[in-house]
Design an enzyme around this catalytic site. Sequence first.
Site, short mmCIF file in Angstrom:
data_model
loop_
_atom_site.label_atom_id
_atom_site.label_comp_id
_atom_site.label_asym_id
_atom_site.label_seq_id
_atom_site.Cartn_x
_atom_site.Cartn_y
_atom_site.Cartn_z
N HIS A 182 34.73 9.60 -4.68
CA HIS A 182 34.90 10.31 -3.25
C HIS A 182 36.77 9.25 -2.53
O HIS A 182 36.93 8.75 -3.29
CB HIS A 182 34.80 10.34 -1.54
CG HIS A 182 32.95 10.61 -1.70
ND1 HIS A 182 32.50 11.51 -1.40
CD2 HIS A 182 31.50 10.05 -2.61
CE1 HIS A 182 31.37 11.75 -1.35
NE2 HIS A 182 31.07 11.21 -2.01
N THR A 185 36.85 1.45 -15.33
CA THR A 185 38.14 1.98 -15.24
C THR A 185 38.68 2.44 -15.59
O THR A 185 39.77 4.02 -14.70
CB THR A 185 38.32 1.36 -13.76
OG1 THR A 185 39.42 0.17 -14.40
CG2 THR A 185 36.21 0.84 -12.74
#
Length: 361
Positions: A292, A341
Amino acid sequence: MTIITSPWLDPEPDRHSLRLEIVPEQVVHTLAMGGSADLIGEQVSEYLAGPECAGLWHMRSKQLHETPADAPWITRFIVDPQFALPVGLAGFHGAPDEAGMVEVGYRVDPAFRRRGYARRSLETLLHIARQHPDVRTVRATVSPDNAASRSLIADYGFVETGEQWDEEDGLEIIYEVSAEAESSHTSFASGSEMSRAMVAEVSRAWEILPRINAVAPGDFAAMREVLAELIGEELDPTVRVLPPFYPDGGHNLRFGRNVFVNHGCTAVVVGGIDIGDDVMIGPNVQLISGGHSLDAATRRSVCTCAPIRIGRGVWIGAGATILQGVTVGDDAVVAAGAVVTRDVAARALVGGVPARLMREL
């Protein structure tokens, strides 16, 4: 190819009417000289004509005198037709350099912040950059304490590449993203066509999920059969997946040969997950190719996604998490519990939160 001088429209003009319009050269020079009284309320707001923007106008005025060809690239008005005056400024710092790099910049009038103007302006700038054949890299420089901008650019795949000292703004972190990456990093709004397709695929997966997790541990043939229904193609007979397995879709999920997935794996596949040959995935690994927006104003209404690519011979340790947009190079190892990441180089061992290089293998 020259850059267009007409207004730059939002990439989704049917949904958003925002446009970026060239600031007339005389207006730039007038604002740079401080002679802005006649412009306030007519062409610009007090903020755009005020001290916070004075340095920018002075820099752009000098740039127009020295490099006139930069004119269509540099700072433009952010225009929303429902308001009489521009709501902010956005543009590039100049034309592409010899390496094909352009740097984006934007600022929104405080009276109009937290309405999505920065996000839509950035999307427009990225769209323009990716249409131009001379642009290969898009850069953004952000102050370390500007959490809002750092969160925003993270949604679009920008990664930290260094830092620099700016005489006016002080320390800045340098972020860059490939201009060729438009198809890999995607954001979409709730109710959009892509959102509806995602919801339909998740619903389909939920119908199959009980049968996936009803397979007896070790009955790999039965698991391959039900996964083939989910994915839409047969799996290689060397693929072995232990239940429970929690995919939320299948059309964007691919298994190579000789893959082993231990129990408890979660796969959020909206952005795509590609698992190469000879990969081993430990217990309770999470492959999360969607998420999101980090912007609180759009967090519940905007989804983001980017593909996860796991190379040949990779070992992902127990409880590790691989996030959207990450490529794990061939023969790399992700240590147990790591949160990955960024891309992992081939034959590298990474670990930690966030994952960092521990050593080369």
